[in-house]
Design an enzyme around this catalytic site. Structure first.
Site, PDB file in Angstrom:
ATOM      1  N   TYR A  27      70.540  71.806  51.364  1.00 50.62           N
ATOM      2  CA  TYR A  27      71.035  71.936  52.729  1.00 50.62           C
ATOM      3  C   TYR A  27      70.034  72.713  53.572  1.00 50.62           C
ATOM      4  O   TYR A  27      69.441  73.685  53.107  1.00 50.62           O
ATOM      5  CB  TYR A  27      72.363  72.688  52.748  1.00 50.62           C
ATOM      6  CG  TYR A  27      73.502  71.921  52.150  1.00 50.62           C
ATOM      7  CD1 TYR A  27      73.947  70.749  52.744  1.00 50.62           C
ATOM      8  CD2 TYR A  27      74.134  72.368  51.000  1.00 50.62           C
ATOM      9  CE1 TYR A  27      75.002  70.043  52.199  1.00 50.62           C
ATOM     10  CE2 TYR A  27      75.191  71.661  50.458  1.00 50.62           C
ATOM     11  CZ  TYR A  27      75.617  70.502  51.060  1.00 50.62           C
ATOM     12  OH  TYR A  27      76.654  69.818  50.524  1.00 50.62           O
ATOM     13  N   HIS A 177      84.262  74.078  57.748  1.00 47.89           N
ATOM     14  CA  HIS A 177      83.204  74.064  56.733  1.00 47.89           C
ATOM     15  C   HIS A 177      83.455  75.062  55.605  1.00 47.89           C
ATOM     16  O   HIS A 177      82.552  75.301  54.802  1.00 47.89           O
ATOM     17  CB  HIS A 177      81.851  74.333  57.395  1.00 47.89           C
ATOM     18  CG  HIS A 177      81.426  73.214  58.308  1.00 47.89           C
ATOM     19  ND1 HIS A 177      81.698  73.226  59.658  1.00 47.89           N
ATOM     20  CD2 HIS A 177      80.812  72.040  58.061  1.00 47.89           C
ATOM     21  CE1 HIS A 177      81.237  72.104  60.201  1.00 47.89           C
ATOM     22  NE2 HIS A 177      80.697  71.369  59.264  1.00 47.89           N
ATOM     23  N   ARG A 209      71.078  65.403  63.650  1.00 46.74           N
ATOM     24  CA  ARG A 209      70.693  65.648  62.263  1.00 46.74           C
ATOM     25  C   ARG A 209      71.287  64.518  61.407  1.00 46.74           C
ATOM     26  O   ARG A 209      72.160  63.776  61.863  1.00 46.74           O
ATOM     27  CB  ARG A 209      71.171  67.009  61.758  1.00 46.74           C
ATOM     28  CG  ARG A 209      72.647  67.119  61.501  1.00 46.74           C
ATOM     29  CD  ARG A 209      73.040  68.493  60.989  1.00 46.74           C
ATOM     30  NE  ARG A 209      72.618  68.721  59.621  1.00 46.74           N
ATOM     31  CZ  ARG A 209      73.381  68.482  58.543  1.00 46.74           C
ATOM     32  NH1 ARG A 209      74.587  67.979  58.689  1.00 46.74           N
ATOM     33  NH2 ARG A 209      72.949  68.732  57.338  1.00 46.74           N
ATOM     34  N   ASN A 211      73.162  63.519  57.787  1.00 49.19           N
ATOM     35  CA  ASN A 211      73.886  63.944  56.593  1.00 49.19           C
ATOM     36  C   ASN A 211      74.002  62.727  55.663  1.00 49.19           C
ATOM     37  O   ASN A 211      73.935  61.589  56.119  1.00 49.19           O
ATOM     38  CB  ASN A 211      75.270  64.456  56.978  1.00 49.19           C
ATOM     39  CG  ASN A 211      75.932  65.211  55.844  1.00 49.19           C
ATOM     40  OD1 ASN A 211      75.273  65.616  54.884  1.00 49.19           O
ATOM     41  ND2 ASN A 211      77.239  65.377  55.935  1.00 49.19           N
ATOM     42  N   GLU A 250      75.131  59.519  57.511  1.00 51.51           N
ATOM     43  CA  GLU A 250      75.869  59.892  58.718  1.00 51.51           C
ATOM     44  C   GLU A 250      74.860  60.501  59.697  1.00 51.51           C
ATOM     45  O   GLU A 250      74.348  61.587  59.478  1.00 51.51           O
ATOM     46  CB  GLU A 250      76.915  60.928  58.317  1.00 51.51           C
ATOM     47  CG  GLU A 250      77.917  61.295  59.361  1.00 51.51           C
ATOM     48  CD  GLU A 250      78.904  62.305  58.774  1.00 51.51           C
ATOM     49  OE1 GLU A 250      79.867  61.899  58.110  1.00 51.51           O
ATOM     50  OE2 GLU A 250      78.675  63.519  58.957  1.00 51.51           O
ATOM     51  N   TYR A 301      80.987  69.304  45.690  1.00 48.77           N
ATOM     52  CA  TYR A 301      81.424  69.356  47.082  1.00 48.77           C
ATOM     53  C   TYR A 301      81.379  67.975  47.728  1.00 48.77           C
ATOM     54  O   TYR A 301      82.292  67.573  48.453  1.00 48.77           O
ATOM     55  CB  TYR A 301      80.563  70.335  47.887  1.00 48.77           C
ATOM     56  CG  TYR A 301      80.746  70.128  49.366  1.00 48.77           C
ATOM     57  CD1 TYR A 301      81.963  70.411  49.976  1.00 48.77           C
ATOM     58  CD2 TYR A 301      79.733  69.575  50.144  1.00 48.77           C
ATOM     59  CE1 TYR A 301      82.162  70.174  51.316  1.00 48.77           C
ATOM     60  CE2 TYR A 301      79.916  69.329  51.486  1.00 48.77           C
ATOM     61  CZ  TYR A 301      81.137  69.631  52.073  1.00 48.77           C
ATOM     62  OH  TYR A 301      81.334  69.374  53.389  1.00 48.77           O
ATOM     63  N   LYS A 302      80.323  67.239  47.449  1.00 44.79           N
ATOM     64  CA  LYS A 302      80.187  65.920  48.052  1.00 44.79           C
ATOM     65  C   LYS A 302      81.127  64.903  47.413  1.00 44.79           C
ATOM     66  O   LYS A 302      81.253  63.777  47.907  1.00 44.79           O
ATOM     67  CB  LYS A 302      78.732  65.436  47.939  1.00 44.79           C
ATOM     68  CG  LYS A 302      77.778  66.101  48.934  1.00 44.79           C
ATOM     69  CD  LYS A 302      76.377  65.549  48.790  1.00 44.79           C
ATOM     70  CE  LYS A 302      75.439  66.118  49.851  1.00 44.79           C
ATOM     71  NZ  LYS A 302      75.649  65.552  51.188  1.00 44.79           N
TER      72      LYS A 302
END
Lengths: 328, 161
Positions: A27, A177, A209, A211, A250, A301-302
């Site tokens: 990240y 988040h 950005r 993702n 994304e 997490y993903k």
């Protein structure tokens, strides 16, 4: 009945926002200024995506669209902005005729026309934000600036990745988040750094950005349908991962709304099956390298941990085949 | 306001022992049991700090007491969960911030889960890991709380046969 039919993938690779620039991924605050400030894009899959988005909104309206009653003025600001952008960039596809407050919007791709009174929500079939958003394939999330933070007050979300407009409504940027193991290479708290960065965005100067995620035979995954998609992830094997697993990208764009001072998050989600990565050798190599190196907390997490090893194995086998062909 | 503080099991306002806050010039004590030992212990520790005690009867009387307090007043609540929730919510509605309230419960804290299937909130045991909603959905209790939904997130799952 809620349905998921993932018959969509990006066919124009030149417009696919491939996310990786190096052979490992962590990240980072990778925000950069947006060059084309117009958020409207018409891809070869536009009509299919918009129709699928509308179907999901109709099937799960409470899950996929949320707003607070006090947001109506902001919703009209959004409608005006996206309609103006649409006619500016694609005058052949969209038209907007104004006679005072009597407006007529035409979508020539879908052969639709709607006349309404600007500022009077009763003249539209949906709330202004919902109505306008249904003409474009992106997800739209409006975060209102208050107390040095942003609060989700309107959301239209049809491509969720462990996200729910219903659950997250009213939450601050930090609360949304909360589940993210957001630590940069330097160990910084990235959520707060990004929040502070967003505070400085000016009207007319949007940022962007990228993702990414992997999706196993699904259009999206939200909390409400976890009992459905969670078992499906275990059906992925090294043999079928090429077709079932898609690189989900994304492209996020952030706009400061000039009147309300809110931040509009625009999320353009595109999919590429792992088997299609071979169409661009560099993409294949980078993805294979990145996926081998994903830390476990990030995979958890993903939501990709149950099918990540199978996906990597598929890529390894393909890599072997490619090398064998190259050496032959 | 939808993002105003709410009293829930992990609220910063909850305490097991009320502690006088020296930064405030006055104490306003609201309790549903005037003779409770926590109230008398607090008054003893306040020394010469002026204080008023309001015995809770209903929300409107509590509201009138809260509104009558001047700036610089710290609020101390000693009550059962349901009454404490009413007092806390009333105080927030009248502009009291979470930093200005301490709450000591006379009974147990209550915990709520928000069902992601039927979109209702229901009480659960504090230590519950998995629960079944009245709608039939099996839910894993998550760690995140929503002030808007007034409950912890739930993750629906299909139990193994």
């Amino acid at each position: 009945m809620f349905t998921q039919n993932l018959d969509f993938k990006t066919t124009d690779l030149d417009t696919f926002p491939f996310p990786f620039r190096s052979d490992n991924y962590r990240y980072s605050n990778d925000l950069r200024k947006l060059e084309d400030v117009n958020l409207v894009t018409i891809t070869p899959e536009y009509e299919m995506q918009v129709r699928a988005k509308r179907r999901l909104l109709d099937e799960q309206p409470e899950v996929r669209y949320q707003s607070f009653p006090h947001t109506m003025e902001m919703q009209w600001e959004f409608l005006e902005m996206v309609f103006e952008m649409a006619i500016q960039k694609y005058p052949q596809h969209f038209e907007l005729h104004k006679d005072g407050d009597e407006w007529t919007f035409k979508n020539n791709i879908l052969d639709e026309q709607q006349t309404f009174t600007f500022g009077d929500a009763s003249t539209l079939p949906y709330e202004p934000y919902d109505f306008a958003g249904r003409h474009f394939h992106q997800d739209f999330v409006l975060m209102v600036h208050r107390d040095d933070n942003y609060y989700l007050e309107v959301g239209q979300v049809s491509y969720a990745a462990l996200f729910s407009a219903h659950w997250n409504t009213g939450m601050s940027f930090n609360e949304i988040h909360g589940p993210v193991p957001f630590v940069s290479r330097n160990g910084d708290d990235l959520v707060d750094r990004i929040r502070r960065f967003l505070l400085g965005i000016n009207p007319g100067e949007p940022w962007t950005r990228i993702n990414w995620n992997l999706m196993a035979d699904r259009w999206d995954v939200n909390y409400e349908t976890m009992d459905v998609w969670e078992p499906q992830r275990k059906l992925v094997t090294a043999e079928n991962a090429g077709k079932l697993v898609r690189l989900r990208v994304e492209e996020q764009k952030f706009y400061r709304m000039p009147r309300s001072n809110a931040i509009l998050f625009v999320l353009n989600t595109q999919f590429l099956p792992l088997e299609d990565l071979k169409l661009r050798q560099e993409w294949f190599d980078l993805t294979y390298s990145v996926l081998q190196d994903i830390p476990e907390p990030m995979a958890e997490y993903k939501g990709i941990a149950p099918f990540l090893p199978q996906s990597v194995e598929f890529l390894r086998r393909e890599d072997e085949k490619l090398k064998a062909q190259g050496g032959a | 306001m939808y993002n105003s503080p709410v009293l829930f099991d992990a609220s910063p306002a909850l305490t097991t022992q009320l502690v006088p806050n020296a930064y405030f010039k006055k104490a306003a004590i609201i309790t549903d049991q005037a003779q409770h030992s926590a109230v008398s212990a607090l008054i003893e520790k306040l020394y010469d700090t002026p204080h008023d005690v309001h015995v809770f009867k209903d929300a409107e009387q509590a509201r009138a007491f809260i509104v009558a307090q001047k700036m610089g007043t710290h609020f101390y609540v000693v009550a059962n969960w349901d009454e404490a929730t009413t007092i806390f919510t009333t105080a927030v509605e009248e502009g009291v911030s979470e930093a200005e309230i301490q709450v000591q419960l006379r009974d147990d804290v209550k915990k709520y889960i928000y069902c992601m299937k039927c979109f209702t909130s229901s009480e659960i045991l504090k230590e519950a890991v998995n629960v079944q909603c009245a709608c039939g959905a099996h839910l894993e209790v998550g760690p995140f709380y929503s002030k808007v939904r007034q409950g912890y997130i739930s993750y629906p799952f299909i139990p193994e046969a």
